[in-house]
Design a protein around this motif. Structure first.
Motif: not given
Length: 428
Positions: A161-163, A259-263
Motif C-alpha cells: 500500500e505504501q510502496l 515483522k520485516l518485509v522487503f519489496g
C-alpha cells in the motif's frame, strides 16, 4: 488431462481443464476490471450481495434447499487482486456428474445457478434488496477490520500500500472502511449494471464433462449478459526496474514479534523470457525451506521465526517476509542482502540449483492437484494478458541455467522496506 481455452463472446473467456482426477467439479466466474479508488469497495461488495439470493431463490433458505438438491455443493463469493486488476465473482464446487447415479446430472443446473447469481439477483422494486446490501456491507467492514489480526499478511499489505501509494496496485482489493460506509443501495445497483456491461469475464471449469457440453452450459447461463463488442479482459502492467531511492516505512503495534518485509522490483510479467529463471531464483533465495534465507537466517543464525519470499507476477515484484525481533532488524537486512548478492555472483552449488528447480516443478505439479489453485493460476495469467501452459512452463524450468538465475537475481532492485514493531514499553 486436457486444457482448452476459448472466447465464448467478446471479452468472455472460458478455460476448461478436463480430468477425471477429482470427485468434484470446480467452477469460477470472475468479473475483471481495473482497480480504482472510486469503485474498489463497490466492486468488492457486489458478489456478497448477489450471493444472498436470485430472482427465483430469493433468500438463504431457498438457496440452501437448491444446493442440497445439487448434492450439497457450495458457491462462495470471492474478491481477488491480480496486479492492477480487481477480480470479483464466485467459486463453486459440486459433485462431478461422473459420480452421480446413472442418468443424473447437475452440470447444466450449476452453470445456470451461477448465471442467475450474476444476472438475475434477488431484487425488490427493480433494485438490490436493501437488507441484503446493509447486511453484507457490515460483513465487508468486518473483513477490512480483521486484516490487522493476521500480522504477517498485514505487514505485506502495508508494504504494498505504501510502496505503490500512487499506483493502482497500492489499493486494497476490499476498498476502505470510509468507502464501504458510504455505499448506498442505488449506487451499488448502478455499479453492478456498469460491471455487467463492461467488465471482462473469466470463466473456469475443472471436471470430467466434455468441453462442448461445458461451453454450451455457460453460453445458456449467460444468455442475458449485455452484449458489448468492446468488452475485453483488462491487463495488469509491470515495468522493469530503474534505479531509485529505497523507501522505508515503519509502524508500531501491540505485538510480541516484529515483522520485516522487503519489496524487490524486477518489473516483468509471466510472458517475459526471464520469468522461468526468476521462479528458480525465488526458490533459491527464499521461496522454499531449502532456500538461502531459510537456511541461513532461520536455521543457522536463528535470527527469524519464519522467512519466505514470493513473486507477484502481475506487478513484477518479489516480497520477502520475515518474523523476527525488532533488535534483529539490522542484522536480518544485512544478511538478506548478502545472500542475494551471493546469488547474483553465482555463489551456489549444483545441488542447491537443482533443488530449486525441482521445487518449482513440484509446485506446478501441486497446483495441478488442487482445483482452486488451478483456477487462480489461469486467473493470474489472464490478468497478465498471457496464456498459461503448465507443461510448457515446467519444460522451461528444466532448461533454466545457472547463468539465467544470476541474471534474474541482478534484475531484483530493492524498492521498499517495511518494519512493524511493538509499542514502546510493551515488552517487545
Amino acid at each position: 488431462m486436457t486444457i482448452q481455452r476459448m472466447e465464448l463472446m467478446p471479452g468472455v473467456w472460458l478455460t476448461i481443464v478436463r480430468t477425471s482426477k477429482f470427485k468434484s467439479s470446480y467452477w469460477s466466474l470472475r468479473l475483471m476490471t481495473k482497480l480504482s479508488a472510486d469503485t474498489a469497495a463497490l466492486n468488492a461488495l457486489i458478489p456478497y450481495v448477489l450471493r444472498c439470493g436470485t430472482a427465483q431463490l430469493s433468500d438463504l433458505d431457498a438457496l440452501s434447499v437448491e444446493l442440497d438438491s445439487l448434492y450439497g455443493g457450495a458457491v462462495e463469493p470471492v474478491v481477488y487482486k491480480c496486479g492492477d486488476i480487481q477480480s470479483v465473482g464466485f467459486d463453486a464446487s459440486f459433485l462431478d456428474d461422473a459420480y452421480l447415479a446413472e442418468g443424473e446430472t447437475v452440470l447444466e443446473r450449476v452453470a445456470q445457478l451461477l448465471g442467475d447469481f450474476l444476472l438475475h439477483p434477488a431484487t425488490r422494486n427493480g433494485r438490490l434488496r436493501r437488507e441484503y446490501v446493509k447486511g453484507e456491507q457490515e460483513h465487508l467492514l468486518q473483513m477490512i477490520r480483521s486484516r490487522a489480526n493476521h500480522k504477517d499478511t498485514y505487514a505485506r499489505h502495508r508494504l504494498v500500500e505504501q510502496l505503490y501509494a500512487n499506483d493502482r496496485y497500492g489499493l486494497s482489493r476490499l476498498g476502505t472502511e470510509v468507502q464501504v460506509k458510504k455505499i448506498q443501495p442505488p449506487k451499488l445497483f448502478t455499479r453492478y449494471q456498469d460491471l455487467l456491461g463492461t467488465a471482462g469475464i473469466e470463466l473456469f471449469y475443472c471436471g470430467s464433462a466434455p468441453e462442448k457440453r461445458v461451453e454450451f452450459a455457460f453460453l445458456e447461463a449467460l444468455m442475458d449478459l449485455p452484449r458489448n463488442p468492446d468488452r475485453a479482459l483488462p491487463r495488469s502492467s509491470a515495468k522493469r526496474s530503474t534505479k531509485g531511492k529505497v523507501q522505508r516505512f515503519s509502524e508500531r503495534m501491540g505485538i510480541q514479534q516484529g515483522k520485516l518485509v522487503f519489496g524487490f522490483q524486477y518489473g516483468f510479467g509471466m510472458n517475459d523470457p526471464m520469468y522461468p529463471a526468476m521462479l528458480v531464483c525465488n526458490a533459491l533465495f527464499g521461496g522454499t525451506k531449502d532456500s538461502r534465507l531459510f537456511r541461513v537466517l532461520r536455521n543457522e543464525q536463528a535470527l527469524c521465526y519464519h522467512v519466505e519470499s514470493a513473486l507477484i507476477p502481475g506487478k513484477g515484484l518479489m516480497v520477502v517476509s520475515c518474523g523476527t525481533e525488532e533488535t534483529q532488524f539490522r542484522a536480518v537486512k544485512k544478511l538478506a542482502e548478502k545472500e542475494l548478492q551471493g546469488i547474483r555472483h553465482g555463489a551456489f552449488d549444483a545441488m542447491e540449483f537443482r533443488a530449486a528447480k525441482q521445487s518449482v516443478i513440484h509446485g506446478i505439479d501441486q497446483m495441478l492437484d488442487d482445483q482452486h489453485l488451478m483456477s487462480l493460476a489461469w486467473q493470474r495469467a489472464a490478468a497478465c494478458g498471457e496464456p498459461f501452459d503448465p507443461e510448457r512452463l515446467a519444460e522451461q524450468i528444466e532448461h533454466v541455467t545457472e547463468g539465467d538465475v544470476t541474471a534474474a537475481a541482478t534484475e531484483l532492485l530493492l524498492r521498499g522496506v517495511y518494519e512493524l514493531s511493538g509499542k514502546e514499553g510493551d515488552g517487545t
